[in-house]
Enzyme design. Structure first.
Site, PDB file in Angstrom:
ATOM      1  N   GLU A  11       0.779  -1.016  -0.010  1.00  0.00           N
ATOM      2  CA  GLU A  11      -0.066   0.113   0.170  1.00  0.00           C
ATOM      3  C   GLU A  11       0.774   1.114  -0.054  1.00  0.00           C
ATOM      4  O   GLU A  11       2.129   1.193   0.703  1.00  0.00           O
ATOM      5  CB  GLU A  11      -0.982  -0.055   1.307  1.00  0.00           C
ATOM      6  CG  GLU A  11      -1.890   1.291   1.190  1.00  0.00           C
ATOM      7  CD  GLU A  11      -2.828   1.206   2.449  1.00  0.00           C
ATOM      8  OE1 GLU A  11      -3.768   0.250   2.481  1.00  0.00           O
ATOM      9  OE2 GLU A  11      -2.764   2.114   3.330  1.00  0.00           O
ATOM     10  N   THR A  42      -3.952   4.794  -1.515  1.00  0.00           N
ATOM     11  CA  THR A  42      -4.992   5.471  -0.563  1.00  0.00           C
ATOM     12  C   THR A  42      -5.683   6.805  -1.134  1.00  0.00           C
ATOM     13  O   THR A  42      -5.143   7.656  -2.178  1.00  0.00           O
ATOM     14  CB  THR A  42      -4.409   5.623   0.904  1.00  0.00           C
ATOM     15  OG1 THR A  42      -3.519   6.814   0.525  1.00  0.00           O
ATOM     16  CG2 THR A  42      -3.687   4.786   1.290  1.00  0.00           C
ATOM     17  N   HIS A  70      -8.011   3.000  -3.631  1.00  0.00           N
ATOM     18  CA  HIS A  70      -8.852   3.178  -2.738  1.00  0.00           C
ATOM     19  C   HIS A  70     -10.275   3.770  -3.206  1.00  0.00           C
ATOM     20  O   HIS A  70      -9.843   4.960  -3.949  1.00  0.00           O
ATOM     21  CB  HIS A  70      -8.276   3.627  -1.500  1.00  0.00           C
ATOM     22  CG  HIS A  70      -7.339   2.750  -0.491  1.00  0.00           C
ATOM     23  ND1 HIS A  70      -7.250   2.839   0.548  1.00  0.00           N
ATOM     24  CD2 HIS A  70      -6.470   1.778  -1.366  1.00  0.00           C
ATOM     25  CE1 HIS A  70      -6.357   1.759   1.049  1.00  0.00           C
ATOM     26  NE2 HIS A  70      -5.850   1.142   0.106  1.00  0.00           N
ATOM     27  N   ALA A 118     -19.879   1.146   3.828  1.00  0.00           N
ATOM     28  CA  ALA A 118     -19.179   0.343   2.896  1.00  0.00           C
ATOM     29  C   ALA A 118     -19.861  -0.647   1.936  1.00  0.00           C
ATOM     30  O   ALA A 118     -19.689  -0.668   0.581  1.00  0.00           O
ATOM     31  CB  ALA A 118     -17.873  -0.188   3.365  1.00  0.00           C
ATOM     32  N   TYR A 140     -11.582  -5.699  10.521  1.00  0.00           N
ATOM     33  CA  TYR A 140     -10.930  -5.370  11.789  1.00  0.00           C
ATOM     34  C   TYR A 140     -10.919  -6.370  12.686  1.00  0.00           C
ATOM     35  O   TYR A 140     -11.898  -6.574  13.647  1.00  0.00           O
ATOM     36  CB  TYR A 140     -11.737  -4.036  12.344  1.00  0.00           C
ATOM     37  CG  TYR A 140     -11.658  -2.696  11.500  1.00  0.00           C
ATOM     38  CD1 TYR A 140     -10.725  -1.833  11.460  1.00  0.00           C
ATOM     39  CD2 TYR A 140     -12.443  -3.049  10.487  1.00  0.00           C
ATOM     40  CE1 TYR A 140     -10.577  -0.794  10.650  1.00  0.00           C
ATOM     41  CE2 TYR A 140     -12.578  -1.697   9.369  1.00  0.00           C
ATOM     42  CZ  TYR A 140     -11.611  -0.820   9.701  1.00  0.00           C
ATOM     43  OH  TYR A 140     -11.769   0.275   8.881  1.00  0.00           O
ATOM     44  N   LYS A 160     -20.838  -6.666   3.951  1.00  0.00           N
ATOM     45  CA  LYS A 160     -19.883  -6.013   2.778  1.00  0.00           C
ATOM     46  C   LYS A 160     -19.656  -7.398   1.950  1.00  0.00           C
ATOM     47  O   LYS A 160     -19.531  -7.215   0.673  1.00  0.00           O
ATOM     48  CB  LYS A 160     -18.397  -5.713   3.510  1.00  0.00           C
ATOM     49  CG  LYS A 160     -18.831  -3.967   4.210  1.00  0.00           C
ATOM     50  CD  LYS A 160     -17.510  -3.439   4.322  1.00  0.00           C
ATOM     51  CE  LYS A 160     -16.975  -4.116   5.596  1.00  0.00           C
ATOM     52  NZ  LYS A 160     -15.646  -3.262   6.071  1.00  0.00           N
ATOM     53  N   GLN A 171      -7.063  -4.201   8.941  1.00  0.00           N
ATOM     54  CA  GLN A 171      -6.181  -3.378   9.733  1.00  0.00           C
ATOM     55  C   GLN A 171      -5.147  -3.999  10.456  1.00  0.00           C
ATOM     56  O   GLN A 171      -4.987  -5.006  10.432  1.00  0.00           O
ATOM     57  CB  GLN A 171      -7.128  -2.682  10.734  1.00  0.00           C
ATOM     58  CG  GLN A 171      -6.357  -1.756  11.789  1.00  0.00           C
ATOM     59  CD  GLN A 171      -6.014  -0.553  10.876  1.00  0.00           C
ATOM     60  OE1 GLN A 171      -4.978  -0.351  10.316  1.00  0.00           O
ATOM     61  NE2 GLN A 171      -6.822   0.549  10.666  1.00  0.00           N
ATOM     62  N   PHE A 211      -0.749   6.680  14.904  1.00  0.00           N
ATOM     63  CA  PHE A 211      -1.863   5.893  14.221  1.00  0.00           C
ATOM     64  C   PHE A 211      -2.572   4.809  14.887  1.00  0.00           C
ATOM     65  O   PHE A 211      -3.692   4.697  14.593  1.00  0.00           O
ATOM     66  CB  PHE A 211      -0.944   4.934  13.074  1.00  0.00           C
ATOM     67  CG  PHE A 211      -0.375   5.830  11.953  1.00  0.00           C
ATOM     68  CD1 PHE A 211      -0.573   7.175  11.843  1.00  0.00           C
ATOM     69  CD2 PHE A 211       0.578   5.471  11.038  1.00  0.00           C
ATOM     70  CE1 PHE A 211      -0.225   8.194  10.812  1.00  0.00           C
ATOM     71  CE2 PHE A 211       1.399   6.198  10.284  1.00  0.00           C
ATOM     72  CZ  PHE A 211       0.914   7.583   9.874  1.00  0.00           C
TER      73      PHE A 211
END
Length: 284
Positions: A11, A42, A70, A118, A140, A160, A171, A211
């Site tokens: 990424e 992103t 993204h 989403a 997640y 989703k 994540q 973060f």
């Protein structure tokens, strides 16, 4: 159906300056040598890095790299998303990372646009383009920071997938048990899509702590205390961080993870050091 080859991907985020773009191109030249499955790019809150995302995606495509932009939907209209999807399709892009995203600062909670979640974006992509796009969504393992409960968070993930997601990227996390537990819970709900662990190399404790506090990723106390203890000794911090993350990756792959998605932070060194340490290959 299980993918016969591991899904190793990187990424990037769009640079804000011409110098940043020059440096990114240098890093990508090094990253592409290991032949990742794809490189994702992103997209800022509310499309705030839209121009930079386009520039980065355009350059990656020109280099012949499989690119997965993204696409965030919060604050966007259907017409805006439709235009973006058409732009990407005409460009030959076949992968999209579909996310809710966050409202940019200064926008009220009512400025959601035509999408709230989403799963609505995934359903829209499928309705507009059928199976043209391979759609990745977020997962997640340690529960989304805004979720009211782990059970509700899993329900949201199920929606989703049922809307048409092909795979998921998690994540980042540092507790392998959290990942395996999440996958087990997904399988118990009949979800068979690949769930690829997101991997964050440890190179800067202050940045990592910021973060992690924002996204809800837990830094286990013993790791946090060790990192804090290194202070300005960056070399020792990075050596310790490399050992921790390499061990995590080894356990994940040994336990059946379908691949790894590296959050490179636009820096090739730490990611490629892990790649070499793990002996990764996209061919076997």
């Amino acid at each position: 159906m299980k993918d016969p080859l591991p899904i190793f991907s990187f990424e990037l985020f769009p640079p804000k300056t011409a110098e940043g773009m020059r440096k990114l191109k240098d890093q990508v030249t090094r990253l592409r040598a290991v032949e990742p499955r794809y490189i994702s790019v992103t997209y800022g809150a509310g499309g705030s890095t839209r121009a930079g995302t386009f520039e980065t995606v355009d350059w990656l495509c020109d280099q012949g790299l499989v690119t997965a932009p993204h696409l965030t939907c919060i604050g966007a209209t259907r017409a805006e998303v439709r235009d973006l999807l058409q732009r990407y399709r005409e460009q030959g892009i076949q992968r999209i990372v579909a996310l809710r995203g966050d409202l940019p600062s200064g926008m009220g909670s009512g400025a959601h646009g035509d999408f709230r979640y989403a799963n609505e974006l995934v359903a829209f992509i499928r309705a507009e383009h059928g199976d043209h796009f391979h759609i990745e969504v977020a997962a997640y393992p340690e529960v989304h920071p805004q979720a009211v409960s782990a059970a509700r968070d899993l329900d949201n993930f199920v929606r989703k997938v049922e809307a048409g997601a092909d795979a998921a990227i998690t994540q980042y996390f540092f507790n392998a048990d959290a990942y395996f537990s999440f996958v087990d819970n997904c399988r118990s709900r009949g979800l068979e899509i690949p769930i690829v662990p997101g991997i964050m190399p440890i190179t800067n404790f202050t940045q990592l702590a910021r973060f992690s506090d924002a996204c809800g990723a837990e830094i286990p106390r013993w790791i946090r205390r060790r990192l804090e203890g290194y202070g300005d000794d960056i070399a020792s911090l990075r050596a310790f961080g490399h050992e921790i993350v390499a061990g995590l990756c080894q356990r994940l792959l040994a336990g059946g993870a379908p691949g790894l998605h590296f959050y490179t932070m636009n820096q090739a060194n730490s990611t490629l050091k892990l790649w070499d340490r793990l002996g990764l290959s996209t061919r076997t």
